[in-house]
Design a protein around this motif. Structure first.
Motif, PDB file in Angstrom:
ATOM      1  N   SER A 551       1.135  -0.930   0.345  1.00 13.35           N
ATOM      2  CA  SER A 551      -0.201   0.355  -0.425  1.00 13.35           C
ATOM      3  C   SER A 551       0.725   1.350  -0.293  1.00 13.35           C
ATOM      4  O   SER A 551       0.426   2.430  -0.254  1.00 13.35           O
ATOM      5  CB  SER A 551      -0.447  -0.090   1.637  1.00 13.35           C
ATOM      6  OG  SER A 551      -1.924   1.310   1.410  1.00 13.35           O
ATOM      7  N   GLN A 554       2.186   1.427  -3.342  1.00 13.39           N
ATOM      8  CA  GLN A 554       1.036   3.021  -4.132  1.00 13.39           C
ATOM      9  C   GLN A 554       0.958   3.685  -4.282  1.00 13.39           C
ATOM     10  O   GLN A 554       0.948   4.724  -5.045  1.00 13.39           O
ATOM     11  CB  GLN A 554       0.040   1.978  -4.120  1.00 13.39           C
ATOM     12  CG  GLN A 554      -0.703   0.846  -4.145  1.00 13.39           C
ATOM     13  CD  GLN A 554      -1.440   0.201  -4.605  1.00 13.39           C
ATOM     14  OE1 GLN A 554      -2.298   0.634  -3.530  1.00 13.39           O
ATOM     15  NE2 GLN A 554      -1.834  -1.160  -5.001  1.00 13.39           N
ATOM     16  N   GLU A 557       4.537   5.505  -5.748  1.00 15.21           N
ATOM     17  CA  GLU A 557       3.820   5.947  -6.978  1.00 15.21           C
ATOM     18  C   GLU A 557       3.507   6.740  -7.769  1.00 15.21           C
ATOM     19  O   GLU A 557       3.946   7.676  -8.664  1.00 15.21           O
ATOM     20  CB  GLU A 557       3.386   4.644  -7.713  1.00 15.21           C
ATOM     21  CG  GLU A 557       4.208   3.725  -7.257  1.00 15.21           C
ATOM     22  CD  GLU A 557       3.679   2.402  -8.352  1.00 15.21           C
ATOM     23  OE1 GLU A 557       2.737   2.755  -9.745  1.00 15.21           O
ATOM     24  OE2 GLU A 557       3.463   0.863  -7.792  1.00 15.21           O
ATOM     25  N   GLN A 586       7.303  -0.932  -9.099  1.00 14.58           N
ATOM     26  CA  GLN A 586       5.958  -1.673  -9.111  1.00 14.58           C
ATOM     27  C   GLN A 586       7.634  -3.226  -8.997  1.00 14.58           C
ATOM     28  O   GLN A 586       6.856  -4.039  -7.649  1.00 14.58           O
ATOM     29  CB  GLN A 586       5.446  -2.238 -10.750  1.00 14.58           C
ATOM     30  CG  GLN A 586       4.654  -0.274 -10.282  1.00 14.58           C
ATOM     31  CD  GLN A 586       4.374  -0.812 -12.096  1.00 14.58           C
ATOM     32  OE1 GLN A 586       4.985  -1.648 -12.813  1.00 14.58           O
ATOM     33  NE2 GLN A 586       3.030   0.708 -11.984  1.00 14.58           N
ATOM     34  N   ASP A 617      -4.611  -7.773  -4.771  1.00 14.82           N
ATOM     35  CA  ASP A 617      -5.344  -6.571  -5.239  1.00 14.82           C
ATOM     36  C   ASP A 617      -6.124  -6.252  -3.954  1.00 14.82           C
ATOM     37  O   ASP A 617      -6.953  -5.248  -4.477  1.00 14.82           O
ATOM     38  CB  ASP A 617      -5.484  -6.854  -6.407  1.00 14.82           C
ATOM     39  CG  ASP A 617      -4.155  -7.009  -6.867  1.00 14.82           C
ATOM     40  OD1 ASP A 617      -3.063  -6.709  -6.694  1.00 14.82           O
ATOM     41  OD2 ASP A 617      -4.324  -7.463  -8.170  1.00 14.82           O
TER      42      ASP A 617
END
Length: 708
Positions: A551, A554, A557, A586, A617
């Motif tokens: 998490s 993410q 990014e 990633q 996911d």
């Protein structure tokens, strides 16, 4: 000399790492698959179930294999746990880096972004650390949880999720978990607003209601209104899973002397040594047999250290002995030193039974040629015979006679030797009914020295009356039910003394190939508990930490700055580095995602890695939608565990145990795995020296080499 370029888009070194790590995927989780290692040269086989034994059994002749072996051994030497995680992540991150190379990502970008990304994740998961004091307090708390209530002043207490354990349920017989919704917050949908949920504090963590607000989360929560209602839910967990298991509450068999109180029947402390017993269960990852042994050890050592108030586990006072021929249910903890002796030594022990023994400790080998470390022989002198015997006879007879006379003159009955013992001297001692035990560890010698007053000597010629101890005794070891132990060549014997602190974990098995495996499992759990107490904190297990890392990546990014700088967002110094940031992050995340997927498959929570990846996911989407990933993860733990699958073979079972992981061991395994992968990545050539030219020329990979 041959030269091979390895820094190509397919990078041979990373491929070798991936191949070497691939067999270790079945070592993740509680349902580990055993492996047979067969040596074709000797036709011998061994049973293994750990990354350490796997790497030790492989013929690692390549440079990459030797680096992997050194990395695994370094982790094992320091922590005794985390090697399977390290081995798996080495393979996963090697594959991920190869994919980056195939996308033409520069090596410096991979090294920089992955290193900073890992550092940022290690900092982010600090909010999940749980103080040991809170863990033991929660484990030993009352069985009935207090009802939730609203603060009359409407103020929020200071005991929120800054202590993450406040959301975890460790009490037994939990029938309801109070959740205080301000507005509807359901975990069935992806659009839940987790910031609107309020949880009641657990027993012992304050009296005011606390807002779900984790350290490091950007979101905040407030309490408004006075109409508060409570809803209940049942927490469910699997029993066969490392991550969701509940361990049986049985007590192992008793042993000799006053030690029976620690080994059979319910202990005086129902929580098992002030929470250490339950903490061991949480760290066991499904290893129930070792938990029962460790509970007895913790209770005994806690009783001895009661005056000092210490709650640490003293590993120096613990040894193991594997006894073959008995079922595993006969494993127990015995005070003193249990070891295997020959039938001739067993005869001496029977003669010495029920007699106080005078004990001698030897810090070295008991042989004529032994010299202590640092001994300097005369230069340019070759010793042909140190003690000539003018009267004839075999070489060494004079030394044997003199050493035997020394022992008998001081009436020594028992000799514990750190090193090896001369075979002829052993035979002479047996004939004189003197028990000599060789290959005894230094910790055992220290324990007997403290209990009997004996002082270790290097040579028998140094012996005097002040160095001899008193009060030891020896007997043949037997199970608690008195069952006869017929092992043929070796017999278990127990040597002890009054007030000795030494404990022996006797590991029994009917399968000789499992002896090493049981011993490894015991020491792994023992060191997990030791490091947990040493660190003072633990991580919640079950994939919670890895899920938070995913998490967090993410979130990284979407940030334009460097991964390691979450507070001050700055631009990358080079545009090309920012260009590859998302791809490399990633790749870093793919290692943890594969880790979670394999664990779910190994624990039968998913039928394939594809299904497991979809489940991961799904949780990531829900965590992102709730706005507070760490709070979402902790709530999932409270509800029965992170990454719960769709089918539950035990739907009606309510469990009270959570899984914990060591903080330092886990994060250091991550760092070592990534450091190894990046080290191999940055190598650009393999240069082979030595007489292997013809072998390489005739091999199928000869076209890859340039001969110098």
């Amino acid at each position: 000399m041959a030269f091979r370029d390895v820094n190509t888009r397919r990078h041979i070194g990373l491929q070798q790492l991936s191949s070497l790590a691939s067999p270790g995927r079945t070592f993740l989780g509680p349902m580990k698959s055993h492996k047979f290692i067969v040596d074709e040269s000797t036709n011998q086989s061994r049973l293994i179930c750990s990354a350490v034994r796997l790497i030790e059994s492989l013929d690692l002749t390549s440079a990459v294999g030797q680096l992997l072996h050194e990395t695994i051994q370094a982790q094992n030497k320091e922590f005794k746990t985390g090697m399977s995680t390290l081995l798996f992540l080495v393979g996963a991150w090697s594959n991920a880096v190869v994919e980056c190379l195939q996308q033409n990502v520069p090596v410096p970008a991979i090294v920089s972004v992955m290193s900073e990304g890992l550092n940022s994740c290690c900092e982010r998961v600090q909010c999940l650390q749980i103080p040991i004091h809170d863990v033991k307090k929660e484990l030993c708390s009352s069985r009935v949880r207090p009802k939730a209530f609203e603060s009359r002043t409407g103020q929020i207490g200071c005991d929120g999720l800054t202590h993450p354990w406040n959301l975890l349920c460790f009490q037994r017989d939990i029938s309801a978990t109070e959740v205080i919704p301000i507005n509807s917050c359901s975990h069935q949908g992806d659009d839940c607003n987790f910031n609107k949920c309020l949880f009641s504090p657990l027993s012992g963590f304050g009296s005011a209601a606390s807002v779900v607000k984790a350290v490091g989360d950007r979101s905040s929560s407030t309490l408004s209104g006075s109409g508060v209602t409570a809803s209940s839910c049942i927490t469910r967990k699997l029993t066969h899973s490392r991550h969701f298991s509940t361990l049986g509450k049985s007590h192992f068999s008793s042993q000799q002397d006053n030690f029976q109180g620690y080994l059979s029947g319910p202990p005086a402390d129902p929580c098992g040594c002030c929470g250490l017993g339950h903490l061991a269960m949480a760290l066991s990852h499904g290893n129930q047999s070792s938990v029962k042994l460790l509970q007895g050890i913790a209770a005994y050592q806690q009783e001895r250290a009661e005056c000092g108030g210490s709650s640490q586990i003293n590993i120096a006072e613990i040894v193991t002995c594997c006894v073959l021929g008995l079922p595993e249910s006969y494993s127990c903890v015995s005070p003193g030193f249990v070891t295997l002796v020959s039938p001739e030594q067993a005869t001496v022990i029977k003669h010495l039974a029920d007699k106080p023994l005078r004990i001698l400790l030897m810090d070295g080998d008991l042989s004529e040629r032994y010299r202590h470390l640092g001994f300097n022989r005369p230069r340019n002198v070759r010793t042909v015979l140190e003690h000539p015997n003018p009267q004839g006879g075999r070489v060494g007879d004079s030394w044997l006679s003199r050493m035997s006379d020394i022992l008998m003159s001081f009436e020594v009955n028992l000799v514990l030797v750190k090193g090896s013992v001369c075979k002829n001297f052993m035979e002479r001692c047996i004939a004189s009914r003197i028990l000599v035990i060789g290959c005894v560890s230094r910790d055992v010698l220290c324990a007997f020295g403290a209990a009997t007053g004996a002082q270790a000597v290097t040579y028998l010629s140094q012996l005097n009356a002040s160095r001899i101890g008193n009060g030891a005794w020896a007997e043949l070891w037997a199970p608690s039910d008195g069952r006869a132990v017929d092992l043929g060549e070796l017999v278990p014997a127990r040597i002890s003394a009054g007030g000795i602190a030494l404990l022996t974990a006797v590991l029994t098995t009917a399968l000789p190939c499992k002896a090493q495996l049981l011993e490894d499992q015991f020491w792994t759990l023992l060191y997990r508990l030791h490091h947990a107490l040493k660190d003072g904190r633990v991580f919640p297990g079950g994939g919670a930490v890895e899920l938070l890392c995913l998490s967090h990546i993410q979130a990284l990014e979407g940030q334009p700055g460097r991964p390691g700088n979450d507070r001050v967002v700055t631009e990358f110094p080079s545009p090309w580095l920012a260009e590859y940031k998302s791809v490399v992050l990633q790749a870093l995340a793919s290692g943890w995602k594969r880790y979670l997927a394999v664990v779910l498959c190994n624990t039968a929570k998913a039928s394939s890695e594809l299904e497991a990846g979809a489940l991961v996911d799904h949780h990531l989407q829900k965590a992102a939608a709730c706005g507070s990933p760490s709070a979402y993860i902790l709530e999932e733990i409270r509800r029965g565990g992170v990454l719960r699958g769709g089918c539950d073979p035990f739907p009606d079972q309510v469990t009270d145990l959570k899984v914990c992981d060591n903080v330092a061991a886990k994060t250091e395994a991550w760092r070592r795995a990534l450091d190894l992968v990046l080290l191999v990545l940055q190598t650009d050539a393999e240069i082979i020296t030595g007489p292997r030219r013809n072998q390489i020329l005739n091999s199928s990979v000869s076209n890859e080499f340039m001969f110098l």
